[in-house]
Design a protein around this motif. Structure first.
Motif, PDB file in Angstrom:
ATOM      1  N   LEU A  74       0.626  -1.083   0.037  1.00  0.00           N
ATOM      2  CA  LEU A  74      -0.144  -0.112   0.159  1.00  0.00           C
ATOM      3  C   LEU A  74       0.750   1.311  -0.004  1.00  0.00           C
ATOM      4  N   ILE A  75       1.699   1.216   0.974  1.00  0.00           N
ATOM      5  CA  ILE A  75       2.639   2.555   1.055  1.00  0.00           C
ATOM      6  C   ILE A  75       3.435   2.523  -0.381  1.00  0.00           C
ATOM      7  N   ALA A  76       4.178   1.687  -0.776  1.00  0.00           N
ATOM      8  CA  ALA A  76       4.940   1.767  -2.138  1.00  0.00           C
ATOM      9  C   ALA A  76       4.271   2.219  -3.282  1.00  0.00           C
ATOM     10  N   SER A  77       2.864   1.410  -3.451  1.00  0.00           N
ATOM     11  CA  SER A  77       2.137   2.163  -4.513  1.00  0.00           C
ATOM     12  C   SER A  77       1.584   3.326  -4.529  1.00  0.00           C
ATOM     13  N   SER A  78       1.346   3.772  -3.211  1.00  0.00           N
ATOM     14  CA  SER A  78       0.920   5.102  -3.079  1.00  0.00           C
ATOM     15  C   SER A  78       1.748   6.279  -3.258  1.00  0.00           C
ATOM     16  N   LEU A  79       3.162   6.123  -3.059  1.00  0.00           N
ATOM     17  CA  LEU A  79       4.059   6.856  -3.472  1.00  0.00           C
ATOM     18  C   LEU A  79       4.193   7.178  -4.949  1.00  0.00           C
ATOM     19  N   VAL A  80       3.943   5.925  -5.556  1.00  0.00           N
ATOM     20  CA  VAL A  80       3.987   5.914  -6.899  1.00  0.00           C
ATOM     21  C   VAL A  80       2.694   6.614  -7.480  1.00  0.00           C
ATOM     22  N   GLY A  81       1.661   6.600  -6.885  1.00  0.00           N
ATOM     23  CA  GLY A  81       0.378   7.354  -7.430  1.00  0.00           C
ATOM     24  C   GLY A  81       0.594   8.726  -7.062  1.00  0.00           C
ATOM     25  N   ILE A  82       1.178   9.264  -6.280  1.00  0.00           N
ATOM     26  CA  ILE A  82       1.322  10.722  -5.818  1.00  0.00           C
ATOM     27  C   ILE A  82       1.686  11.817  -7.040  1.00  0.00           C
ATOM     28  N   PRO A  83       2.651  11.255  -7.847  1.00  0.00           N
ATOM     29  CA  PRO A  83       2.980  12.300  -8.992  1.00  0.00           C
ATOM     30  C   PRO A  83       1.722  12.410  -9.932  1.00  0.00           C
ATOM     31  N   THR A  84       0.972  11.108 -10.046  1.00  0.00           N
ATOM     32  CA  THR A  84       0.111  11.085 -11.120  1.00  0.00           C
ATOM     33  C   THR A  84      -1.262  11.962 -10.696  1.00  0.00           C
ATOM     34  N   GLY A  85      -1.202  12.022  -9.053  1.00  0.00           N
ATOM     35  CA  GLY A  85      -2.420  12.902  -8.560  1.00  0.00           C
ATOM     36  C   GLY A  85      -2.170  14.466  -8.730  1.00  0.00           C
ATOM     37  N   ILE A  86      -0.507  14.839  -8.638  1.00  0.00           N
ATOM     38  CA  ILE A  86      -0.148  16.224  -8.581  1.00  0.00           C
ATOM     39  C   ILE A  86      -0.494  16.622 -10.206  1.00  0.00           C
ATOM     40  N   TRP A  87      -0.421  15.602 -11.110  1.00  0.00           N
ATOM     41  CA  TRP A  87      -0.710  16.184 -12.428  1.00  0.00           C
ATOM     42  C   TRP A  87      -2.160  16.236 -12.752  1.00  0.00           C
TER      43      TRP A  87
END
Length: 242
Positions: A74-87
Motif C-alpha cells: 500500500l505504501i509503495a504503490s501510493s508513493l507511485v500514485g502521488i505524482p499522477t495525482g499532482i498531474w
C-alpha cells in the motif's frame, strides 16, 4: 492559554480518541472544526503532527498486529500514485473527481451496511491498486483515506490489525505532510506549544480509544467502519458542492 486554545486542544484529544478506536477518521472529525479557529495553513500541519503522535502511540502497543506485506504494498504503490495525482490537480476539475469519489464511497458503504460480508478480498493481490488510487487522490486532493479504509475493510481484518496496519501508512503520509509544511514555514511556535500541552492528553485519548474496541467483534467493528466511510463520502460530496 486562551479559550480558543483550549478548544483546539480538546479537538485534538477527541480526534486521537477516534483514531485510537478506529485507526482513522481523526482528520475527518477535527479539520472542519480547526479551520474555523485558525488558518488552514496552520491547522493542516497541526493535525498532521497530532496524527503522527497518535500513530506512534498505537504502533507502540500493537506493532505485532501490523500485516507487513500489505502495508508495504500500500505504501509503495501510493508513493507511485502521488505524482499522477499532482498531474491531475492541474488538468482535472477537482469538484468532479470529489463528487465521483464521494458518490462511490457512499454507494459502497450503503451496500456493505445492507449486505455485510457480500464483498471480500481473500488475498493482497489488489493492494497495489488501492494504494495507487490512494496516492493519486492524496497527491491531487489530500483525500487518500477512503481507498485505504475500503481495502482494509474488504480484507476483514480484526480491529487490532486494521488499526495497526493503517498506522504504518499514516506514519509515512503524516511525515510527508509535516515535512512539506515545515519547509513552507507553516509550523509555528504557537502550534508547537499547543501540541506540547496536548501531547499527554492525546496519549490518554488514544489509549482509551484502543481499549474501547479491544473486545469488539470484527463484524461489528467493520459495520462501524462503513458508517464512518459513509460520512466521509458525504463530506467529499459536500466539499465539492460548496
Amino acid at each position: 492559554m486562551t479559550g480558543v486554545d483550549v478548544v483546539i486542544v480538546a479537538l485534538l484529544v477527541t480526534a486521537s480518541f477516534i483514531k485510537g478506536a478506529l485507526g482513522f477518521a481523526d482528520a475527518l472529525f477535527a479539520m472542519p472544526l480547526l479551520v474555523l479557529l485558525m488558518p488552514v495553513s496552520t491547522a493542516a500541519p497541526l493535525m498532521a503532527i497530532a496524527a503522527l503522535w497518535t500513530s506512534v502511540i498505537i504502533l507502540a502497543r500493537e506493532w505485532k498486529d501490523v500485516d507487513v506485506r500489505p502495508a508495504a504494498l500500500l505504501i509503495a504503490s501510493s508513493l507511485v500514485g502521488i505524482p499522477t495525482g499532482i498531474w491531475l490537480l492541474n488538468h482535472v476539475d477537482q469538484r468532479i473527481v470529489k463528487s465521483v469519489l464521494g458518490a462511490t464511497v457512499i454507494v459502497f458503504s450503503v451496500w456493505s451496511i445492507r449486505r455485510p460480508g457480500s464483498i471480500q478480498l481473500k488475498t493482497d493481490r489488489l493492494a497495489p491498486v488501492f494504494g495507487f488510487t490512494a496516492g493519486v487522490l492524496s497527491g491531487a486532493f489530500s483525500t487518500g483515506g477512503p481507498p485505504m479504509v475500503i481495502y482494509a475493510s474488504l480484507r476483514r481484518w480484526s480491529p487490532q490489525k486494521f488499526r495497526s496496519t493503517m498506522q504504518a501508512y499514516s506514519l509515512v503520509g503524516s511525515g510527508w505532510v509535516i515535512t512539506a509544511h515545515s519547509l513552507a514555514g507553516n509550523v509555528t511556535a504557537h502550534s508547537l506549544n499547543l501540541l506540547l500541552v496536548a501531547a499527554p492528553l492525546i496519549f490518554i485519548g488514544t489509549l482509551v480509544g484502543q481499549r474501547l474496541t479491544k473486545y469488539l467483534a470484527t463484524e461489528r467493528f467493520i459495520q462501524l467502519v462503513y458508517i464512518v466511510l459513509l460520512l466521509m463520502g458525504a463530506g467529499l460530496v459536500a466539499s465539492s458542492l460548496f
